[in-house]
Design a protein around this motif. Structure first.
Motif, PDB file in Angstrom:
ATOM      1  N   ARG A  45       0.849  -1.191   0.000  1.00  0.00           N
ATOM      2  CA  ARG A  45       0.000   0.000   0.000  1.00  0.00           C
ATOM      3  C   ARG A  45       0.884   1.240   0.000  1.00  0.00           C
ATOM      4  NH1 ARG A  45      -2.880  -3.659   3.254  1.00  0.00           N
ATOM      5  NH2 ARG A  45      -4.944  -4.104   2.386  1.00  0.00           N
ATOM      6  N   VAL A  46       0.414   2.277  -0.679  1.00  0.00           N
ATOM      7  CA  VAL A  46       1.169   3.525  -0.807  1.00  0.00           C
ATOM      8  C   VAL A  46       0.517   4.605   0.048  1.00  0.00           C
ATOM      9  CG1 VAL A  46       2.080   5.230  -2.426  1.00  0.00           C
ATOM     10  CG2 VAL A  46       1.653   2.891  -3.204  1.00  0.00           C
ATOM     11  N   TYR A  47       1.336   5.342   0.786  1.00  0.00           N
ATOM     12  CA  TYR A  47       0.865   6.420   1.655  1.00  0.00           C
ATOM     13  C   TYR A  47       1.639   7.703   1.368  1.00  0.00           C
ATOM     14  CZ  TYR A  47      -1.101   2.598   4.445  1.00  0.00           C
ATOM     15  OH  TYR A  47      -1.799   1.496   4.859  1.00  0.00           O
ATOM     16  N   VAL A  48       0.999   8.848   1.623  1.00  0.00           N
ATOM     17  CA  VAL A  48       1.703  10.121   1.641  1.00  0.00           C
ATOM     18  C   VAL A  48       2.542  10.120   2.918  1.00  0.00           C
ATOM     19  CG1 VAL A  48       1.473  12.629   1.711  1.00  0.00           C
ATOM     20  CG2 VAL A  48      -0.196  11.260   0.419  1.00  0.00           C
ATOM     21  N   THR A  49       3.849  10.268   2.784  1.00  0.00           N
ATOM     22  CA  THR A  49       4.732  10.151   3.951  1.00  0.00           C
ATOM     23  C   THR A  49       4.398  11.169   5.030  1.00  0.00           C
ATOM     24  OG1 THR A  49       6.476   9.300   2.517  1.00  0.00           O
ATOM     25  CG2 THR A  49       7.155  10.093   4.681  1.00  0.00           C
ATOM     26  N   SER A  50       4.148  12.418   4.634  1.00  0.00           N
ATOM     27  CA  SER A  50       3.979  13.483   5.624  1.00  0.00           C
ATOM     28  C   SER A  50       2.673  13.384   6.417  1.00  0.00           C
ATOM     29  CB  SER A  50       4.064  14.852   4.946  1.00  0.00           C
ATOM     30  OG  SER A  50       3.036  14.976   3.979  1.00  0.00           O
ATOM     31  N   THR A  51       1.614  12.840   5.796  1.00  0.00           N
ATOM     32  CA  THR A  51       0.303  12.821   6.454  1.00  0.00           C
ATOM     33  C   THR A  51      -0.199  11.410   6.769  1.00  0.00           C
ATOM     34  OG1 THR A  51      -0.880  12.722   4.357  1.00  0.00           O
ATOM     35  CG2 THR A  51      -0.386  14.920   5.234  1.00  0.00           C
ATOM     36  N   ASN A  52       0.479  10.396   6.235  1.00  0.00           N
ATOM     37  CA  ASN A  52       0.072   9.007   6.404  1.00  0.00           C
ATOM     38  C   ASN A  52      -1.258   8.703   5.700  1.00  0.00           C
ATOM     39  OD1 ASN A  52       1.103   6.599   7.367  1.00  0.00           O
ATOM     40  ND2 ASN A  52      -0.212   6.598   9.157  1.00  0.00           N
ATOM     41  N   GLN A  53      -1.669   9.564   4.774  1.00  0.00           N
ATOM     42  CA  GLN A  53      -2.914   9.350   4.020  1.00  0.00           C
ATOM     43  C   GLN A  53      -2.710   8.224   3.004  1.00  0.00           C
ATOM     44  OE1 GLN A  53      -4.230  12.772   1.817  1.00  0.00           O
ATOM     45  NE2 GLN A  53      -6.131  11.805   1.180  1.00  0.00           N
ATOM     46  N   LEU A  54      -3.649   7.291   2.983  1.00  0.00           N
ATOM     47  CA  LEU A  54      -3.579   6.185   2.030  1.00  0.00           C
ATOM     48  C   LEU A  54      -3.854   6.684   0.618  1.00  0.00           C
ATOM     49  CD1 LEU A  54      -3.401   3.108   1.423  1.00  0.00           C
ATOM     50  CD2 LEU A  54      -5.874   3.028   1.812  1.00  0.00           C
ATOM     51  N   ILE A  55      -2.937   6.370  -0.294  1.00  0.00           N
ATOM     52  CA  ILE A  55      -3.125   6.688  -1.711  1.00  0.00           C
ATOM     53  C   ILE A  55      -3.797   5.506  -2.408  1.00  0.00           C
ATOM     54  CG2 ILE A  55      -1.941   7.151  -3.890  1.00  0.00           C
ATOM     55  CD1 ILE A  55       0.217   8.613  -2.197  1.00  0.00           C
ATOM     56  N   GLY A  56      -3.310   4.308  -2.153  1.00  0.00           N
ATOM     57  CA  GLY A  56      -3.921   3.140  -2.763  1.00  0.00           C
ATOM     58  C   GLY A  56      -3.068   1.902  -2.597  1.00  0.00           C
ATOM     59  N   THR A  57      -3.569   0.799  -3.129  1.00  0.00           N
ATOM     60  CA  THR A  57      -2.877  -0.482  -3.093  1.00  0.00           C
ATOM     61  C   THR A  57      -2.265  -0.749  -4.456  1.00  0.00           C
ATOM     62  OG1 THR A  57      -4.457  -1.297  -1.466  1.00  0.00           O
ATOM     63  CG2 THR A  57      -3.152  -2.952  -2.627  1.00  0.00           C
ATOM     64  N   LEU A  58      -1.015  -1.166  -4.465  1.00  0.00           N
ATOM     65  CA  LEU A  58      -0.338  -1.462  -5.725  1.00  0.00           C
ATOM     66  C   LEU A  58      -0.830  -2.792  -6.292  1.00  0.00           C
ATOM     67  CD1 LEU A  58       3.346  -0.458  -4.874  1.00  0.00           C
ATOM     68  CD2 LEU A  58       1.657   0.857  -6.140  1.00  0.00           C
TER      69      LEU A  58
ATOM     70  N   TYR B  34       5.429  -4.667  -8.580  1.00  0.00           N
ATOM     71  CA  TYR B  34       4.161  -4.018  -8.240  1.00  0.00           C
ATOM     72  C   TYR B  34       4.075  -2.665  -8.933  1.00  0.00           C
ATOM     73  CZ  TYR B  34       3.938  -7.443  -4.448  1.00  0.00           C
ATOM     74  OH  TYR B  34       3.900  -8.599  -3.724  1.00  0.00           O
ATOM     75  N   GLU B  35       2.837  -2.250  -9.255  1.00  0.00           N
ATOM     76  CA  GLU B  35       2.661  -0.982  -9.946  1.00  0.00           C
ATOM     77  C   GLU B  35       1.309  -0.385  -9.601  1.00  0.00           C
ATOM     78  OE1 GLU B  35       2.727   0.761 -14.519  1.00  0.00           O
ATOM     79  OE2 GLU B  35       2.557  -1.392 -14.189  1.00  0.00           O
ATOM     80  N   GLY B  36       1.252   0.934  -9.588  1.00  0.00           N
ATOM     81  CA  GLY B  36      -0.021   1.613  -9.390  1.00  0.00           C
ATOM     82  C   GLY B  36      -0.020   2.967 -10.056  1.00  0.00           C
ATOM     83  N   ARG B  37      -1.190   3.350 -10.581  1.00  0.00           N
ATOM     84  CA  ARG B  37      -1.396   4.687 -11.142  1.00  0.00           C
ATOM     85  C   ARG B  37      -2.633   5.264 -10.490  1.00  0.00           C
ATOM     86  NH1 ARG B  37       0.690   5.390 -16.856  1.00  0.00           N
ATOM     87  NH2 ARG B  37       2.127   3.668 -17.148  1.00  0.00           N
ATOM     88  N   TYR B  38      -2.493   6.461  -9.957  1.00  0.00           N
ATOM     89  CA  TYR B  38      -3.567   7.062  -9.180  1.00  0.00           C
ATOM     90  C   TYR B  38      -3.774   8.510  -9.606  1.00  0.00           C
ATOM     91  CZ  TYR B  38      -1.994   3.141  -6.407  1.00  0.00           C
ATOM     92  OH  TYR B  38      -1.603   1.895  -6.017  1.00  0.00           O
ATOM     93  N   THR B  39      -5.024   8.938  -9.663  1.00  0.00           N
ATOM     94  CA  THR B  39      -5.329  10.343  -9.859  1.00  0.00           C
ATOM     95  C   THR B  39      -5.179  11.019  -8.497  1.00  0.00           C
ATOM     96  OG1 THR B  39      -6.852   9.842 -11.647  1.00  0.00           O
ATOM     97  CG2 THR B  39      -7.080  11.994 -10.595  1.00  0.00           C
TER      98      THR B  39
ATOM     99  N   ASN C 134       6.687  13.046  -1.238  1.00  0.00           N
ATOM    100  CA  ASN C 134       7.354  11.850  -0.750  1.00  0.00           C
ATOM    101  C   ASN C 134       6.291  10.817  -0.419  1.00  0.00           C
ATOM    102  OD1 ASN C 134       8.735  10.015   1.371  1.00  0.00           O
ATOM    103  ND2 ASN C 134      10.435  11.245   0.607  1.00  0.00           N
ATOM    104  N   VAL C 135       6.529   9.573  -0.817  1.00  0.00           N
ATOM    105  CA  VAL C 135       5.580   8.487  -0.546  1.00  0.00           C
ATOM    106  C   VAL C 135       6.281   7.372   0.218  1.00  0.00           C
ATOM    107  CG1 VAL C 135       4.078   8.953  -2.530  1.00  0.00           C
ATOM    108  CG2 VAL C 135       6.026   7.393  -2.799  1.00  0.00           C
ATOM    109  N   THR C 136       5.483   6.642   0.986  1.00  0.00           N
ATOM    110  CA  THR C 136       5.966   5.465   1.699  1.00  0.00           C
ATOM    111  C   THR C 136       5.140   4.265   1.251  1.00  0.00           C
ATOM    112  OG1 THR C 136       6.622   6.780   3.616  1.00  0.00           O
ATOM    113  CG2 THR C 136       6.316   4.418   3.979  1.00  0.00           C
ATOM    114  N   VAL C 137       5.824   3.207   0.864  1.00  0.00           N
ATOM    115  CA  VAL C 137       5.165   1.955   0.509  1.00  0.00           C
ATOM    116  C   VAL C 137       5.345   1.006   1.685  1.00  0.00           C
ATOM    117  CG1 VAL C 137       5.129   0.001  -1.100  1.00  0.00           C
ATOM    118  CG2 VAL C 137       5.581   2.307  -1.954  1.00  0.00           C
ATOM    119  N   ARG C 138       4.224   0.447   2.154  1.00  0.00           N
ATOM    120  CA  ARG C 138       4.270  -0.486   3.284  1.00  0.00           C
ATOM    121  C   ARG C 138       3.795  -1.866   2.838  1.00  0.00           C
ATOM    122  NH1 ARG C 138       1.726   3.828   6.490  1.00  0.00           N
ATOM    123  NH2 ARG C 138       3.428   5.014   7.398  1.00  0.00           N
ATOM    124  N   SER C 139       4.477  -2.864   3.340  1.00  0.00           N
ATOM    125  CA  SER C 139       4.138  -4.252   3.028  1.00  0.00           C
ATOM    126  C   SER C 139       3.236  -4.837   4.101  1.00  0.00           C
ATOM    127  CB  SER C 139       5.420  -5.089   2.928  1.00  0.00           C
ATOM    128  OG  SER C 139       5.103  -6.465   2.862  1.00  0.00           O
TER     129      SER C 139
END
Length: 81
Positions: A30-43, A51-56, A63-68
């Protein structure tokens, strides 16, 4: 081991593109905005640990954080184009 291999934001199309690799190909990433921890989506799992993801997204998250789901994370600066 989790690695972010691409993090790009296109301001014209407002598209965020994230690619990552994991040594465990059954992980959910899953991808998050690093500064706010807001979920962007699942790859999407493309197999072979890729893994890949495209998001509007309204603006460049900088900066993004990907968590397993199996533990571990990786962060990356987002390139703008």
């Amino acid at each position: 081991i989790l690695t972010v291999t691409r993090a790009e934001y296109s301001s014209g199309s407002r598209e965020l593109r994230i690619e990552a690799t994991s040594t465990n190909s059954s992980a959910v990433l899953r991808v998050y905005v690093t500064s706010t921890n807001q979920l962007i989506g699942t790859l999407s799992n493309n197999g072979g640990g890729r893994y890949e993801g495209r998001y509007t997204w309204s603006s460049n998250p900088q900066n993004v954080t990907v968590r397993s789901s199996l533990g571990g994370s990786a962060s990356s600066n987002v390139d703008a184009n």
